[in-house]
Design an enzyme around this catalytic site. Structure first.
Site, PDB file in Angstrom:
ATOM      1  N   GLN B 134     -17.381 -11.636  45.705  1.00  0.00           N
ATOM      2  CA  GLN B 134     -18.284 -10.498  45.869  1.00  0.00           C
ATOM      3  C   GLN B 134     -19.599 -10.787  45.152  1.00  0.00           C
ATOM      4  OE1 GLN B 134     -17.122  -7.228  43.424  1.00  0.00           O
ATOM      5  NE2 GLN B 134     -18.188  -5.675  44.618  1.00  0.00           N
ATOM      6  N   GLY B 135     -20.673 -10.890  45.899  1.00  0.00           N
ATOM      7  CA  GLY B 135     -21.976 -11.152  45.300  1.00  0.00           C
ATOM      8  C   GLY B 135     -22.809  -9.897  45.209  1.00  0.00           C
ATOM      9  N   SER B 137     -23.497  -8.258  41.631  1.00  0.00           N
ATOM     10  CA  SER B 137     -24.216  -8.219  40.350  1.00  0.00           C
ATOM     11  C   SER B 137     -25.231  -9.337  40.224  1.00  0.00           C
ATOM     12  CB  SER B 137     -23.230  -8.324  39.192  1.00  0.00           C
ATOM     13  OG  SER B 137     -22.281  -7.297  39.274  1.00  0.00           O
ATOM     14  N   GLU B 254     -12.964  -0.733  45.823  1.00  0.00           N
ATOM     15  CA  GLU B 254     -12.820  -1.458  44.553  1.00  0.00           C
ATOM     16  C   GLU B 254     -12.257  -0.542  43.473  1.00  0.00           C
ATOM     17  OE1 GLU B 254     -16.463  -3.294  43.188  1.00  0.00           O
ATOM     18  OE2 GLU B 254     -15.385  -4.486  41.691  1.00  0.00           O
ATOM     19  N   ASN B 396     -17.005   1.909  32.869  1.00  0.00           N
ATOM     20  CA  ASN B 396     -16.380   3.219  32.752  1.00  0.00           C
ATOM     21  C   ASN B 396     -17.394   4.309  32.394  1.00  0.00           C
ATOM     22  OD1 ASN B 396     -14.107   1.942  33.483  1.00  0.00           O
ATOM     23  ND2 ASN B 396     -12.918   2.449  31.654  1.00  0.00           N
ATOM     24  N   GLU B 397     -18.496   3.922  31.783  1.00  0.00           N
ATOM     25  CA  GLU B 397     -19.558   4.908  31.551  1.00  0.00           C
ATOM     26  C   GLU B 397     -20.134   5.347  32.901  1.00  0.00           C
ATOM     27  OE1 GLU B 397     -19.407   1.929  29.802  1.00  0.00           O
ATOM     28  OE2 GLU B 397     -18.444   3.001  28.162  1.00  0.00           O
TER      29      GLU B 397
END
Ligand code: FAD
Lengths: 381, 414
Positions: B134-135, B137, B254, B396-397
């Site tokens: 998965q590209g 980030s 995801e 998680n933020e």
């Protein structure tokens, strides 16, 4: 024995309809403004002990069949599963309903587990709307020791006293555990009878009343034979813990939604305060804890309905998570309302106080975790 | 999340019995090479090859891709992946190597690619023959995913891609990448487009993959550089400028909140008798009973007992939430529980592994390389790796932002 639990936790059409009608009833009749007017008239911390509730609403609740819902058919009830009582308790918690509903559910679970003619007779009266409360806890609120200070005399009359009786002044009768030479049994007492004195506590929760009850040769009907109390209470305990947890879930949801609404509308620094993550993220954490407590409660009640062996274990899990959630939801609601949340004026304190009362009632989170540890850690290989 | 029935349908019942029987006879056993705790840390080609063999046999038996139509290589069933997953979990099978492919690429390709591309790519994705990555980030686009700088320039029927991706899990083994990138510099969200890109065949010719070493010393993720990589237009998913919308399909899956259930195997890296199941409170209790404490064991320490039971309760609640999410009458908002999934499970695993430090005391200083480490040092490794999951897939933020905004209706933090 592992009894298969239905995927819908036992919430069939009837249970869902009952819950939806309860929600509508409460929305129509029990706004927080009305509640505040009803119970929060006197803010003096040293006020006389009060018992404020709306008897007319209680009559309507009875007419709607809620007290009959979970009474078995053998006692002229509707015979719905315990999840129906859980659903009603959750809706009642959502409006912090001052009533003998919870106490009556708890007493009826104990009476149902007695399997005696005298107990079934009282269940019939409950189905018809008689409010009944329960005294099985010691001063720490623990229901594990059914031993109270009440003794049964040779004449069958009771003497001694019990404490922490919930909604005693709203109820007509009491189920109480009492000892004799032959063991602890369960007895039914008319709260208006000769030799029965209700000594009200001064409590913080404005939506309940609580009392000690003194017996001085009070006439009593035996509903559970001497020696039977421990087993009977243990059989009823999962459902008892579940309705209390459900009340906290409902009250938690009110606190969450009310605080979210405030965070959406209160503007500071040119933005609604819910924009700030120091407000937003803890509210999400409250939501997560409510969902945990809610699912655990449904699951435990469902386990009790299908007669699963581990229902009590699951109910302790529910009570533990619900108690911790109750404290958390209450504290965040006050905090995020700011100064207004710290006033008597703001409705938040009604739910805050109910949550803080419920969380220690019948054992707080740590109490149940302690007992769970005995079972789960000591037995695990 | 797929709406499951209150009780198994006839199809599900039959399928469950089939899966159970197949697994009884076809559990692959365990390889001679050691497997890392999870597929995110796969780096040994021999381990990969062995796991690909397992995925292929499970696929051929019909346990993977069950709910996809047969035209794209799926099983053509309804609500059966969940059943296969439950059975594989019960059979404690090893994890599947193509997890990015199965969990993210497959539903995205399925919902947004043209038919020929689906038919071409999905069968080899399901079988594990072709690994996916998965590209998304980039150095400047992490939580702010839409801040993509990798650029695709149109050139007739092709696109020419330049840019820099980071943290790209399994890129070192991947044949294909799902790529989010920019096609218009003027519009932050509507200037994004989405492609599937054959990276393996372009290695050294427009694509460079460099491993990044994780905090644990393991590898598994990479940086990927594009230098004038040419990709045909047929590999574009959905419209030019619709990349953000397509990315939402990827992200919801995801985070365990998409409409397709991700094929998930037993998730094991070792045989249970020989290994510890980090993340499991039962393993934590077993560990506590072996750790001495003042003449007793850690399992007798009242503070530790309280913490252990808290985790047992949270684990039970997680399980019950998953069940409740499938009963629409018992959920107020359909996404309220699904969107908690990755947040809650990753923090729970982290807290379980963290408590193992307290249970071990100073012995938790020992690494996987020390033979005196309790449970082979797996807890410490699991604790360190748990941050991968609290950070990846939207930190998680960010998950808390999403829950606060989409479910509770609080104002957006953007
Ligand atoms: C093990 C692992 C595997 C990964 N695999 C892949 C992969 O295969 N493909 C891929 O594309 N990516 C992958 N990632 C990358 C992952 O998606 C990003 O790391 C993640 O989205 C965070 O981006 P960042 O690292 O740039 O951190 P940043 O976005 O810079 O965040 C730094 C910190 O700031 C906080 N923060 C940022 N914005 C906000 C906000 N609005 N509100 C509150 N807090 C905020 C974050 O929560 C975090 O704590 C992987 C990451 C890990 C750890």
């Amino acid at each position: 024995m592992s009894t298969k639990q239905p995927d819908n936790f036992g919430f069939g059409e009837d249970e869902t309809m009952l819950r939806d009608s309860a929600r509508k009833f409460f929305t129509d009749n029990c706004g927080a403004d009305k509640l505040h007017a009803l119970v929060a008239g006197d803010f003096n911390p040293h006020r006389e002990s009060e018992c404020n509730w709306d008897r007319d609403l209680w009559r309507q609740v009875v007419e709607l069949g809620w007290t009959a819902a979970c009474i078995p058919e053998r006692a002229a009830g509707i015979g719905m599963p315990r999840v129906a009582a859980v659903a009603l308790a959750e809706e009642a918690g959502r409006v912090a309903f001052p009533s003998p509903l919870l106490a009556t559910f708890m007493a009826s679970f104990v009476l149902e587990a007695c399997h005696t003619a005298a107990a079934d007779q009282m269940l019939e009266a409950i189905a018809m709307g008689k409010p009944v409360t329960l005294a099985i806890a010691d001063i720490a609120g623990s229901p594990e020791e059914v031993e109270t200070d009440v003794r049964v005399g040779a004449d069958g009359c009771l003497s001694g006293s019990v404490c922490l009786v919930q909604d005693a002044r709203k109820c007509d009768a009491l189920v109480v555990s009492a000892g004799s030479e032959t063991g602890t049994g369960l007895y039914l007492v008319d709260l208006g009878a000769e030799g029965v004195e209700i000594v009200p506590d001064h409590i913080i929760d404005l939506t309940r009343d609580q009392a000690s009850i003194r017996f001085d040769g009070a006439a009593a009907i035996e509903v559970g034979a001497p020696g039977s109390a421990k087993a009977v209470v243990e059989a009823a305990l999962p459902a008892i813990l579940c309705v209390l947890s459900a009340d906290m879930v409902g009250a938690g949801e009110w606190l969450l939604q009310t605080t979210v609404e405030y965070a959406r509308t209160r503007i500071q620094f040119d933005r609604p305060i819910g924009f700030f993550q120091a407000v937003k993220h803890p509210l999400v954490n409250v939501m997560i804890e409510i969902d945990d407590a809610r699912s655990l409660t449904y699951n435990a009640a469902c386990a009790a309905d299908v007669g699963a062996d581990h229902a009590l274990r699951l109910a302790r899990m529910a009570k533990s998570r619900a108690s911790d959630m109750a404290v958390f939801s209450a504290s965040r609601a006050v905090q995020f309302h700011g100064g207004i949340g710290f006033t008597w004026e703001c409705y938040v304190h009604l739910f805050f106080k109910r949550q803080m009362h419920s969380q220690t009632l019948l054992g707080d989170g740590r109490h149940h975790r302690h007992l769970l540890a005995e079972e789960l850690i000591s037995s695990a290989a | 999340m797929a709406q499951a029935q209150h009780t198994d349908t006839a199809e599900q019942n039959e399928f469950r019995a089939y899966c159970r029987e197949w697994l009884e006879n076809n559990h692959p056993g365990w390889p001679d090479v050691p497997l890392p705790q999870g597929a995110l840390e796969l780096s040994d080609p021999a381990a990969l090859e062995w796991l690909q063999g397992w995925q292929k046999s499970a696929f051929e038996a019909g346990l993977i891709g069950c709910d996809y139509p047969s035209e794209v290589g799926g099983g053509g069933r309804e609500n059966c992946q969940l059943i296969a997953n439950e059975e594989m979990l019960a059979a404690r099978t090893p994890y599947l190597p193509n997890l990015i492919g199965l969990g993210m690429a497959a539903p995205t390709v399925f919902f947004h690619a043209r038919d020929s591309v689906k038919q071409d790519l999905l069968p080899k994705l399901f079988s594990g023959e072709e690994i996916w990555c998965q590209g998304f980030s980039e150095p400047g686009a992490g939580s702010d995913l839409a801040n993509q700088q990798t650029f695709a320039r149109r050139d007739g029927d092709n696109w020419v891609i330049n840019g820099h991706k980071v943290w790209t899990t399994l890129a070192h083994f991947a044949s294909w990448m799902i790529l989010l990138c920019r096609t218009d510099k003027e519009d932050k969200y509507n200037g994004l487009s989405y492609f599937v890109v054959p990276i393996k065949e372009a290695l050294g010719k427009g694509v460079t993959v460099r491993p990044l070493i994780k905090l644990t010393g393991e590898t598994g993720f990479n940086e990927v550089l594009f230098d004038d990589l040419i990709v045909p237009d047929e590999y574009r998913l959905d419209e030019v400028g619709a990349g953000w919308k397509v990315a939402m399909t990827t992200l919801s899956h995801e985070r365990g909140a998409g409409p397709m259930v991700t094929p998930a195997s037993g998730g094991m890296s070792t045989k249970e008798e020989s290994g510890v199941s980090t993340g499991s409170p039962a393993s934590l209790i077993a560990l506590a009973k072996t750790q001495a404490r003042g003449g007793k064991t850690a399992a007798d320490d009242p503070l530790l007992r309280d913490e252990i039971v808290k985790l047992i309760i949270r684990r039970q609640a997680f399980r019950q939430n998953e069940r409740r999410a499938r009963v629409s009458a018992l959920t107020d908002h359909p996404m309220r529980i699904p969107l908690q999934n990755k947040l809650v499970s990753s923090e729970l695993n982290q807290d379980v592994a963290q408590l193992a430090y307290q249970i071990q005391g100073a012995a938790s200083s020992l690494s996987v390389a020390d033979e005196r480490a309790p449970d082979g040092g797996q807890w410490q490794l699991a604790y360190m790796n748990s941050f991968g999951i609290t950070i990846a897939a939207g930190t998680n933020e960010v998950q808390r932002n999403i829950l606060g905004e989409r479910v509770l209706g609080l104002p957006k933090s953007k």
